[in-house]
Design a protein around this motif. Structure first.
Motif, mmCIF file in Angstrom:
data_model
loop_
_atom_site.group_PDB
_atom_site.id
_atom_site.type_symbol
_atom_site.label_atom_id
_atom_site.label_comp_id
_atom_site.label_asym_id
_atom_site.label_seq_id
_atom_site.Cartn_x
_atom_site.Cartn_y
_atom_site.Cartn_z
ATOM 1 N N SER A 17 0.826 -1.207 0.000
ATOM 2 C CA SER A 17 0.000 0.000 0.000
ATOM 3 C C SER A 17 0.862 1.260 0.000
ATOM 4 O O SER A 17 0.447 2.299 -0.493
ATOM 5 C CB SER A 17 -0.953 -0.005 1.190
ATOM 6 O OG SER A 17 -0.241 0.022 2.404
ATOM 7 N N PHE A 27 -5.131 1.759 -1.665
ATOM 8 C CA PHE A 27 -6.035 0.624 -1.479
ATOM 9 C C PHE A 27 -5.885 -0.442 -2.560
ATOM 10 O O PHE A 27 -6.391 -1.553 -2.402
ATOM 11 C CB PHE A 27 -7.496 1.112 -1.442
ATOM 12 C CG PHE A 27 -7.952 1.732 -2.730
ATOM 13 C CD1 PHE A 27 -8.535 0.961 -3.715
ATOM 14 C CD2 PHE A 27 -7.785 3.082 -2.961
ATOM 15 C CE1 PHE A 27 -8.947 1.522 -4.907
ATOM 16 C CE2 PHE A 27 -8.202 3.661 -4.136
ATOM 17 C CZ PHE A 27 -8.784 2.877 -5.121
ATOM 18 N N LEU A 31 -6.343 -4.572 -2.088
ATOM 19 C CA LEU A 31 -7.539 -5.028 -2.796
ATOM 20 C C LEU A 31 -7.211 -6.202 -3.711
ATOM 21 O O LEU A 31 -7.923 -7.212 -3.714
ATOM 22 C CB LEU A 31 -8.153 -3.880 -3.603
ATOM 23 C CG LEU A 31 -9.359 -4.240 -4.468
ATOM 24 C CD1 LEU A 31 -10.520 -4.707 -3.599
ATOM 25 C CD2 LEU A 31 -9.768 -3.045 -5.330
ATOM 26 N N LEU A 52 -6.837 -3.125 3.552
ATOM 27 C CA LEU A 52 -7.771 -2.473 2.628
ATOM 28 C C LEU A 52 -8.666 -1.488 3.380
ATOM 29 O O LEU A 52 -8.836 -0.338 2.963
ATOM 30 C CB LEU A 52 -8.613 -3.522 1.904
ATOM 31 C CG LEU A 52 -9.694 -2.997 0.965
ATOM 32 C CD1 LEU A 52 -9.080 -2.161 -0.153
ATOM 33 C CD2 LEU A 52 -10.491 -4.166 0.393
#
Length: 118
Positions: A17, A27, A31, A52
């Motif tokens: 991230s 995100f 994800l 997330l």
């Protein structure tokens, strides 16, 4: 999946991230890990989901800060800039803590996270 693979993908969900955050898309990495590995490993699913939700929460907080600045005709920036600086440092620290927990095979819950995705 082997425990080693589970820990590796869990770490990627957290630390990845940071790479995507440069493009305001923090995100995306968690994800993708969540979508690909959620059925293969419960451990990876939990870590990717936690990361997330944290990244979505950061995005929401940023949007709220921008709205605050717009509503106050720029005066809110006196609050937003110091809060954002502290927030970035705090986010970096908790992402590192989550990555270390994942590498050790432990669970981690991010603070101040809206758990929107379940």
């Amino acid at each position: 999946m082997s425990p080693s693979e589970e820990r590796t993908w869990s770490m990627i969900a957290h630390i990845g991230s940071l790479v995507a955050a440069w493009f305001a898309m923090g995100f995306l990495c968690p994800l993708v890990v969540w979508l690909v590995y959620r059925d293969r490993s419960d451990f990876v699913r939990r870590h990717a989901l936690e990361s997330l939700n944290f990244q979505i929460s950061l995005l929401i907080y940023g949007i709220v800060a921008a709205i605050l600045v717009a509503i106050t005709f720029g005066l809110g920036i006196l609050i937003v800039i110091p809060a954002a600086f502290i927030g970035v440092i705090a986010a970096l620290v908790v992402i590192i803590l989550a990555t270390v927990a994942a590498s050790g095979g432990r669970e981690y819950r991010y603070p101040l996270t809206l758990r929107l995705v379940k």
